[in-house]
Design an enzyme around this catalytic site. Structure first.
Site, PDB file in Angstrom:
ATOM      1  N   GLN A 131     -15.481  -6.030   3.865  1.00 32.90           N
ATOM      2  CA  GLN A 131     -16.879  -5.891   3.453  1.00 32.90           C
ATOM      3  C   GLN A 131     -17.494  -4.599   3.979  1.00 32.90           C
ATOM      4  O   GLN A 131     -18.122  -3.842   3.252  1.00 32.90           O
ATOM      5  CB  GLN A 131     -17.701  -7.099   3.933  1.00 32.90           C
ATOM      6  CG  GLN A 131     -17.522  -8.353   3.095  1.00 32.90           C
ATOM      7  CD  GLN A 131     -16.186  -9.024   3.386  1.00 32.90           C
ATOM      8  OE1 GLN A 131     -15.775  -9.129   4.539  1.00 32.90           O
ATOM      9  NE2 GLN A 131     -15.500  -9.453   2.322  1.00 32.90           N
ATOM     10  N   ASP A 174       5.253   3.716  -6.845  1.00 29.10           N
ATOM     11  CA  ASP A 174       4.069   3.576  -6.016  1.00 29.10           C
ATOM     12  C   ASP A 174       4.024   4.748  -5.055  1.00 29.10           C
ATOM     13  O   ASP A 174       5.051   5.151  -4.519  1.00 29.10           O
ATOM     14  CB  ASP A 174       4.145   2.274  -5.203  1.00 29.10           C
ATOM     15  CG  ASP A 174       3.675   1.105  -6.038  1.00 29.10           C
ATOM     16  OD1 ASP A 174       2.818   1.322  -6.920  1.00 29.10           O
ATOM     17  OD2 ASP A 174       4.183  -0.004  -5.834  1.00 29.10           O
ATOM     18  N   PHE A 181     -12.154  -3.702  11.513  1.00 23.09           N
ATOM     19  CA  PHE A 181     -12.327  -3.348  10.103  1.00 23.09           C
ATOM     20  C   PHE A 181     -12.427  -4.623   9.276  1.00 23.09           C
ATOM     21  O   PHE A 181     -11.703  -5.581   9.501  1.00 23.09           O
ATOM     22  CB  PHE A 181     -11.103  -2.544   9.649  1.00 23.09           C
ATOM     23  CG  PHE A 181     -11.132  -2.171   8.195  1.00 23.09           C
ATOM     24  CD1 PHE A 181     -11.736  -0.992   7.781  1.00 23.09           C
ATOM     25  CD2 PHE A 181     -10.549  -2.997   7.239  1.00 23.09           C
ATOM     26  CE1 PHE A 181     -11.762  -0.656   6.449  1.00 23.09           C
ATOM     27  CE2 PHE A 181     -10.584  -2.655   5.900  1.00 23.09           C
ATOM     28  CZ  PHE A 181     -11.187  -1.486   5.506  1.00 23.09           C
ATOM     29  N   MET A 233     -15.371  -0.341   7.501  1.00 16.23           N
ATOM     30  CA  MET A 233     -15.338   0.577   8.644  1.00 16.23           C
ATOM     31  C   MET A 233     -15.056  -0.221   9.913  1.00 16.23           C
ATOM     32  O   MET A 233     -15.150  -1.442   9.936  1.00 16.23           O
ATOM     33  CB  MET A 233     -16.654   1.340   8.777  1.00 16.23           C
ATOM     34  CG  MET A 233     -17.876   0.466   8.806  1.00 16.23           C
ATOM     35  SD  MET A 233     -19.355   1.468   8.699  1.00 16.23           S
ATOM     36  CE  MET A 233     -20.584   0.231   8.963  1.00 16.23           C
TER      37      MET A 233
END
Lengths: 565, 690
Positions: free
Chosen positions: B381, B310, B378, B384
């Site tokens: 959906q 990862d 944040f 931001m």
């Protein structure tokens, strides 16, 4: 070393080196089905056998086919030898063989050993030689090649269940490889003066007025296949030392090349078939190193002569000439002896019994290592692959991966089978040999006292187990006990390897192939060749060192010390 | 974890191991090791012969001979005991580690609750727990069993297992829901569902792997054992037949000499150390805080062809850091930095903090938003976050920062693409291409600029990858980033390949594809959605703080939850295999010298010329045989440290490794016994033992 000796050795090596790549590539084509100039004959044979040429066999069925075919061949040959007096082409009026000699001879030829407890010209009719022995000379050789090819496929294939079709491999081996080459070699031998007739023996009066019977027969054809198929069974009793069997230095060279050509070529065929020519060359090189080492020691030992004779008025400038033909000399006798023992051929042009102890030791060891120094046709390759499996397993761990060969994991099953196959050599040579060294019924066969007698016993059982067929001539092998036990040793040596290696191939065929990376074990190049040679010498050496110390080594040291027995 | 250097052996360990070595003489235990079983049988046989010799009053060859037989018998037994000792020492070390782990697992009282809602509990012993039981664990309690948090959130002190002193958060749902038995809850409470079967916790399994009794042989160990048995059989034939050949040659070899020859020839060195190597391998892993669920997994680790790593946490630090502010035309860099700072003040993520830190450091800004500012957190959906400032701020009121498309869509509406300022689009593109993450800042629905977030590659990781490449292992970086970003980071970190926009399905597909090509794949993972991939991979390292599903699917568990560990695991696997191969090669090569010691000794009686084979010039036949047997026994002891530590392993290509190890253990194996046997022989003759 005299320049002529060196030249003869180099000429021989150059011929092998030139022929092997050509034959190797050609044989790969044959078994990939890309040679078809005898397609009608091939189809006719398949039709007669009821074989579907496109149907492949699993390792078990392939092995079954090999065994059934060889068992049938044995039964036919055994019957023929017991009834030869009722059959045609018997101008010398040979009688039937005793059951034990017939058993031994039949096993011997079916297993590609060609151990000869009989004398050709004094025991066998022309029909027995041609319909019996020569047929087996072809098919036992082709059997070995077929098995080697099937095993190669097992290593090369990825997640496959089958190894090929035995009937097809056998037929192609005979039709496209053994027959054409035999015809070429036979013609060359006839050109050199080897007889090829069905005439009765000729009574001749010698210059001194003595009467002599000159044996005749279809010799050239049988000699060609005896060499090409690494069979080794001579038409005449003294084999290629006989002037009719091997009349000239040229016939000698042709025969020596014929001994090694196919086994050397097959090592390279292997490279072609696994898709990496370097793998074939690595095996070829390992065989070559062992061959040259044996040649060097034997040549040196024979050129030393025999110090016990130093006080006698014998000129030993030419080396130890006892038991050697003057038309061949030491160099050609040594070259032949090393080739014939390395290649599981067993034909001789000099008496191995009369080699110096060290020379004899090399010949013995060549056989005891498992007949893998080029080895018998096919048998040498699969025998060597068994050692490859072992070498890779032992040393492969040292690169930090579980052992793998050409991307295939070597796991418990393969190791178990390899060990079982390898056990046949100590059992056949040391086990059977130990019995022959103490049982009174067997001891009668020994000719010489002291350590040389032990070497004779060892040589006989090594030759039988290794399917070589040559002998230390002093050993009287035609007794019921020896016939049976040597016969069993031949069966053990031949089929333990075949069964083990086919099973390994079957198991490897089913595996995935891990693509090579910088981390995978390198199985080409000098490092691997050295590792393989080391494994063979250590495993073989450790197995046979004690008994060799009691035989040829003791004899050699005694000879140097002036001790006789 | 303290980096205390562990002593290889200590007095207690040696005492316990010595006792265990005697206990292991039990034939039922000994038969697990065929080579040592044969040695034991041979030692027993020579004891009988010794007894017979004494009973006959040393008839065979005087007292001198009896002494020799007695010494040979003694050393044959010692050979077996030394091998047992090696195994016992390895087990002892493993057990010590297991015990220290187990200490955390002592019986505790568990508070069992009836359902997830109920807080009324019933106290039961932790041993009486069954899978599926629900337990309440409150601050100060020890977690009684491995399990999964189903309700609540708590900080847990896992130092007993990981050595890491800072408590970690464990909460229901998500990928941080697993708790391990023996750890302690330091604050809050949680309800845990027990996932282990009684006696089958990860610790139990690990204890089983390092303790000999329950240890199962790994596939390669089985294969190697078969080879060793085969070699023993061959030497049995060699030695057995030798009596006959000697008889033919007119000699009678004492049976004791023959059995001595047999024991020196059969591969006692590797036979005696094989299980110690295996146990020590597991132990080394455990020392690195990795628990293997099977020995097979460790062995397979050495074979790994492909490492799936990862990106986050392994190749780069877990979080991206702000690296610069790029304003659009008409806005100063400083103004943009101010906006970014204000928008991030309440953002507790590492990224948010790094923005604040950069703004403060680079522009010496010291702003506070004031009590009336409203922070917008944040969400998945909106993608931001930001701040709504009260009136009076010069720079504007509504500041947002976030993913470029989200912020631009929010600021510019439907035709966002067309209306995006050229320079902003170029900056976004440039940052993404360089492997960074662009965060767009808007103020009052007008794009103001971009924050350059950069993935910081861990120092030294590039070199690790180069090592792995030399070992023939391919590294594939797995990341959720877009291909552009992924490619840039991959190039910077030096991985061989990458999987961008990775989903669990894509990961699984990649593993299957590599496996179909015949490669062995290792990966690590923690989330539930990693479970299928962990199960599919040949080596799956689950993070200890991962979900129970992930831990169940992996075959190794990293207690430290450090994904870089995967590389250690591979190294330990390789080292274990190399140790095995090296000692096997060494063991077999040893036989050459033993022959040169024993064969002339056996046969000079019949053929005095064979003295020429006594190349070591050993004193007498008796001392030669005894020296070989003593060497054979002592070499086991001498190699115990090597077996426990593993052979030195520097990552390099197979050809180089093979060349080195063949030279050290192959050639070394040929030469060392010549020296050793000669030295022992000199000592025996100097002391006048015979």
């Amino acid at each position: 070393m005299s320049p002529t000796d060196l030249l003869q050795i180099l000429l021989f090596l150059a011929l092998i080196l030139a022929l092997a790549p050509f034959l190797g590539a050609y044989m790969a084509k044959v078994f990939e089905g890309r040679v078809a100039f005898l397609a009608p004959a091939e189809r006719a044979i398949y039709a007669a056998c009821g074989t579907d040429a496109s149907e492949e066999q699993s390792w078990g069925r392939y092995l079954g086919a090999v065994l059934l075919f060889n068992l049938t061949g044995f039964a036919l040959l055994f019957t023929l030898l017991l009834t030869q007096h009722w059959l045609p082409w018997n101008p010398a009026g040979m009688t039937a063989l005793d059951w034990d000699l017939a058993f031994n001879t039949a096993v011997s030829f079916v297993t590609n050993t060609n151990w000869q407890a009989y004398g050709g010209e004094s025991t066998l009719s022309y029909f027995s030689q041609m319909a019996g022995l020569t047929v087996q000379n072809f098919v036992s050789a082709a059997t070995g090649i077929a098995v080697a090819v099937a095993i190669t496929r097992g290593i090369a294939r990825r997640q496959a269940r089958t190894l090929g079709n035995f009937t097809v491999d056998l037929t192609r081996g005979v039709l496209y490889i053994l027959l054409p080459l035999s015809i070429l070699v036979a013609l060359a031998l006839v050109w050199q003066g080897v007889p090829q007739n069905l005439a009765a023996y000729v009574d001749a009066s010698t210059v001194e007025g003595a009467q002599q019977i000159l044996a005749q027969g279809p010799a050239a054809s049988q000699i060609a296949i005896k060499q090409l198929g690494t069979n080794g069974g001579g038409f005449f009793s003294v084999n290629s030392a006989h002037p009719y069997e091997n009349p000239t230095p040229i016939s000698n060279l042709i025969q020596m090349v014929a001994i090694l050509a196919i086994p050397a070529g097959l090592a390279l065929t292997y490279g072609h078939m696994v898709g990496d020519k370097r793998q074939g060359w690595a095996i070829f090189a390992a065989m070559g190193v062992l061959f040259l080492a044996g040649l060097a020691v034997t040549y040196w030992a024979e050129m030393q002569g025999n110090p016990l004779l130093a006080s006698l008025p014998v000129d030993q400038a030419a080396g130890n000439m006892e038991g050697k033909e003057t038309r061949f000399g030491v160099v050609n006798s040594v070259l032949w002896a090393v080739s014939t023992t390395a290649a599981s051929n067993g034909s001789v042009n000099a008496m191995h019994d009369s080699f110096t102890p060290l020379g004899g030791l090399v010949l013995l060891l060549n056989i005891q290592l498992g007949e893998i120094i080029y080895g018998g046709v096919g048998a040498g390759l699969y025998g060597m692959l068994l050692f490859v499996v072992l070498a890779v397993f032992i040393a492969g761990l040292m690169v930090g991966r579980t052992p793998e060969y050409l991307g295939k994991k070597i796991e418990a099953r393969e190791v178990k089978l390899a060990v079982l196959g390898m056990l046949s050599m100590p059992v056949g040579i040391l086990g059977f040999g130990a019995l022959a060294a103490v049982l009174p019924v067997a001891l009668a066969s020994v000719q010489d006292a002291g350590p040389h007698g032990l070497s004779e016993i060892l040589y006989a059982y090594s030759s039988a187990t290794g399917n070589n067929g040559s002998a230390f001539a002093g050993y009287g092998a035609d007794t019921p006990y020896q016939n049976v036990m040597l016969g069993l040793a031949m069966i053990l040596g031949r089929y333990a390897f075949i069964a083990a290696m086919l099973a390994i191939a079957g198991s490897l065929a089913a595996k995935k192939i891990a693509p090579p990376s910088a981390g995978s074990f390198p199985t080409h190049g000098p490092l691997f060749v050295g590792l393989l040679v080391g494994t063979i010498l250590i495993v073989g050496g450790l197995t046979f060192f004690p008994v060799l110390a009691l035989g040829p080594v003791a004899e050699h040291l005694a000879m140097l010390a002036g001790t006789r027995f | 974890m303290t980096a205390k250097k562990e002593a290889l052996l200590d007095a207690t360990l040696i005492r316990n191991a010595s006792l265990a070595a005697l206990a292991k003489l039990d034939p039922r235990v000994l038969i697990r090791n065929p080579v040592m079983f044969v040695t034991g049988v041979v030692a027993g046989l020579s004891t009988l012969l010794l007894g017979a010799d004494i009973a006959q009053g040393g008839m065979q060859g005087g007292t001198e001979n009896t002494v020799l037989i007695a010494l040979l018998t003694l050393w044959l037994w010692l050979t077996v005991l030394f091998a047992n000792f090696a195994e016992a020492v390895a087990e002892g070390r493993g057990k010590a580690r297991a015990d220290s782990l187990r200490a955390t697992q002592r019986e505790t009282l568990a508070k069992r609750v009836r359902d997830t809602e109920s807080r009324a509990y019933q106290e039961v012993s932790s041993r009486a727990l069954a899978q599926g039981d629900l337990l309440l664990v409150e601050a100060g309690d020890i977690v009684p069993a491995d399990g999964e948090v189903v309700v609540g959130i708590a900080s847990v002190d896992e130092s007993a297992i990981t050595g890491e002193s800072a408590p970690v958060i464990r909460e229901s749902g998500g990928d941080r829901s697993a708790v391990t038995g023996g750890t302690r809850v330091v604050s809050d409470w949680i309800v845990v569902r027990v996932t282990q079967k009684p006696g089958e916790s990860f610790l139990d399994r690990m204890i089983g792997l390092v303790e000999g009794a329950q240890r199962q042989k790994t596939p390669n160990e089985i294969a190697l054992t078969i080879l060793l048995v085969g070699m023993s059989l061959i030497f049995l034939i060699v030695v057995g037949s030798l009596e006959f050949f000697a008889h033919y040659s007119g000699a009678l070899i004492p049976v004791v000499f023959l059995v001595a020859l047999l024991v020196t020839l059969i591969p006692t060195t590797i036979g005696g150390l094989l299980s110690a190597i295996g146990i020590a391998g597991m132990d080394r892993l455990a020392k690195a805080n990795v628990i293997a669920k099977s020995g097979r997994a460790v062995e397979a680790a050495g074979d790994v062809d492909v490492l799936l790593l990862d990106k986050t946490g392994t190749i780069t630090f877990g979080n991206r850091m702000a690296d610069g502010f790029i304003p659009v035309a008409g806005i100063s860099e400083r103004a943009l930095a101010e906006m970014a700072l204000l928008a991030s003040l309440a953002d507790e993520t590492a990224e948010g903090r790094s923005i604040v830190e950069l703004a403060r450091r680079k522009y010496a800004l010291n702003l506070a938003a004031g009590p009336d500012a409203k922070f917008v957190p944040f969400t998945a959906q909106t993608r931001m976050s930001g701040v709504d400032l009260p009136d009076g701020w010069r720079i504007g009121r509504r500041i947002r920062k976030g993913a470029a498309d989200a912020v631009l869509a929010d600021a510019l509406g439907e035709e966002a693409k067309a209306r995006t300022p050229r320079d902003l689009a170029a900056a976004v593109e440039h940052i993404a291409r360089s492997g960074g993450t662009p965060l767009v800042v808007s103020v009052d629905r007008k794009p103001a600029g971009v924050i350059h977030l950069k993935d910081v590659i861990k120092p030294g990781i590039r070199e690790r990858f180069a090592e792995l490449r030399a070992m023939g292992i391919r590294t594939i970086m797995v990341t959720g980033d877009n291909p552009l970003t992924a490619a840039a980071i991959a190039a910077e970190a030096g991985v061989d390949d990458f999987l961008a926009e990775a989903t669990p399905e894509k990961k699984l597909e990649l593993i299957r594809q590599e496996q179909a090509d015949g490669r062995l794949v290792a990966m690590c993972g923690d989330g539930s959605n990693d479970a299928p991939a962990l199960a599919q991979a040949d080596i799956g390292v689950a993070m200890n703080d991962g979900t129970p599903a992930a831990k169940e699917a992996g075959n190794l568990i990293d207690l430290d939850s450090d994904p870089t560990k995967l590389i250690e695991v591979v190294m330990v696997g390789k080292q274990m295999l190399i140790s095995r191969g090296a000692l096997t090669t060494f063991s077999i090569a040893n036989d050459v010298a033993k022959y040169f010691a024993i064969i002339p000794a056996l046969f000079v009686g019949i053929y005095p010329q064979l003295q020429a084979l006594n190349v070591m010039g050993l004193g007498s036949p008796g001392s030669a045989i005894l020296s070989a047997v003593i060497f054979n026994a002592l070499i086991i002891v001498a190699l115990i440290p090597l077996a426990l530590r593993g052979v030195t392993y520097a990552p390099s290509g197979a050809a180089a490794l093979l060349r080195r190890n063949l030279a050290v253990y192959g050639l070394g194996g040929l030469v060392v016994p010549f020296v050793g046997i000669k030295a022992i022989d000199l000592l025996i003759n100097a002391v006048g033992l015979l």
